[in-house]
Write a protein that holds these residues in place. Structure first.
Motif, PDB file in Angstrom:
ATOM      1  N   ARG A  75       0.843  -1.196   0.000  1.00 14.93           N
ATOM      2  CA  ARG A  75       0.000   0.000   0.000  1.00 14.93           C
ATOM      3  C   ARG A  75       0.876   1.243   0.000  1.00 14.93           C
ATOM      4  O   ARG A  75       1.027   1.906   1.001  1.00 14.93           O
ATOM      5  N   ASN A 125      -5.784  -4.998  16.156  1.00 15.74           N
ATOM      6  CA  ASN A 125      -6.647  -5.818  15.321  1.00 15.74           C
ATOM      7  C   ASN A 125      -7.543  -4.973  14.418  1.00 15.74           C
ATOM      8  O   ASN A 125      -7.676  -5.263  13.224  1.00 15.74           O
ATOM      9  N   ASN A 126      -8.137  -3.926  14.952  1.00 18.41           N
ATOM     10  CA  ASN A 126      -9.134  -3.179  14.190  1.00 18.41           C
ATOM     11  C   ASN A 126      -8.589  -1.914  13.535  1.00 18.41           C
ATOM     12  O   ASN A 126      -8.955  -1.604  12.405  1.00 18.41           O
ATOM     13  N   GLY A 151      -4.875  -3.067  11.576  1.00 16.49           N
ATOM     14  CA  GLY A 151      -5.006  -4.193  10.647  1.00 16.49           C
ATOM     15  C   GLY A 151      -4.011  -5.314  10.900  1.00 16.49           C
ATOM     16  O   GLY A 151      -3.716  -6.091  10.002  1.00 16.49           O
ATOM     17  N   VAL A 152      -3.476  -5.401  12.111  1.00 16.40           N
ATOM     18  CA  VAL A 152      -2.569  -6.490  12.476  1.00 16.40           C
ATOM     19  C   VAL A 152      -3.403  -7.529  13.216  1.00 16.40           C
ATOM     20  O   VAL A 152      -3.800  -7.302  14.351  1.00 16.40           O
ATOM     21  N   PRO A 153      -3.687  -8.655  12.572  1.00 13.52           N
ATOM     22  CA  PRO A 153      -4.570  -9.634  13.209  1.00 13.52           C
ATOM     23  C   PRO A 153      -3.909 -10.304  14.407  1.00 13.52           C
ATOM     24  O   PRO A 153      -2.808 -10.821  14.311  1.00 13.52           O
TER      25      PRO A 153
END
Length: 181
Positions: free
Chosen positions: A55, A165-166, A169-171
């Protein structure tokens, strides 16, 4: 086989010269450690699969390459400084008693908390294992508030989980609480 020694000012033989040189240049061990970690980071970054969609101009290799290169540069600069006679200064902090041994209990408790977190993160998820990590770290470092510490640990863990996480964007593994969160 004879051992080479260096005389002291009084003329008496001292420790072997090789051992004395190593003791005088012990900071080279830190330089070697930094060199090994830098090489490991660079190797990992260069062999990283690029399946992730990029990105923008900065890809997933940029930070590891910068950190690995920085570690190699610092290792080289430290080695040059030590070989030129530079030495690290002893701790002179007023709150440190150098005559007392280290606090092994605290170190072992913290190590246990980190290992426990690594073992529990998959089955329990980050919110639970993170709360145990934060609470266990606070306990190991001396906090003894049985009502406040677990509450703060749970809030820190949930906020950290949400941010990574939200928002970033790092799960992170959610565990059994994933449906609730």
């Amino acid at each position: 086989m004879s051992t080479r020694t260096t005389p002291t000012e009084s003329g008496a033989p001292a420790a072997p010269a090789d051992r004395s040189w190593l003791r005088d240049h012990s900071e080279l061990g830190v330089s070697l450690l930094l060199l090994a970690i830098g090489a490991l980071v660079l190797t990992d970054a260069l062999t990283m699969p690029l399946d992730v969609a990029q990105r923008g101009p900065v890809g997933p290799r940029t930070v590891p390459l910068a950190v690995g290169t920085g570690l190699l540069v610092i290792a080289a600069l430290l080695a040059v400084d030590v070989l030129r006679g530079g030495r690290g200064e002893a701790e002179a902090g007023e709150d440190v008693d150098l005559a007392r041994p280290g606090d092994r209990r605290t170190v072992l408790l913290l190590a246990g908390v980190f290992v426990g977190n690594a073992v529990l993160i998959e089955p329990l998820g980050f919110p639970v294992s993170g709360a145990l990590l934060f609470w266990g770290s606070a306990y190991a470092l001396g906090s003894r508030h049985p009502r406040r510490d677990p509450l703060i640990a749970a809030v820190l863990s949930l906020v950290t989980f949400h941010v990574f996480n939200n928002l970033l964007g790092v799960p992170l593994p959610g565990g059994p609480l994933m449906g609730v969160l």
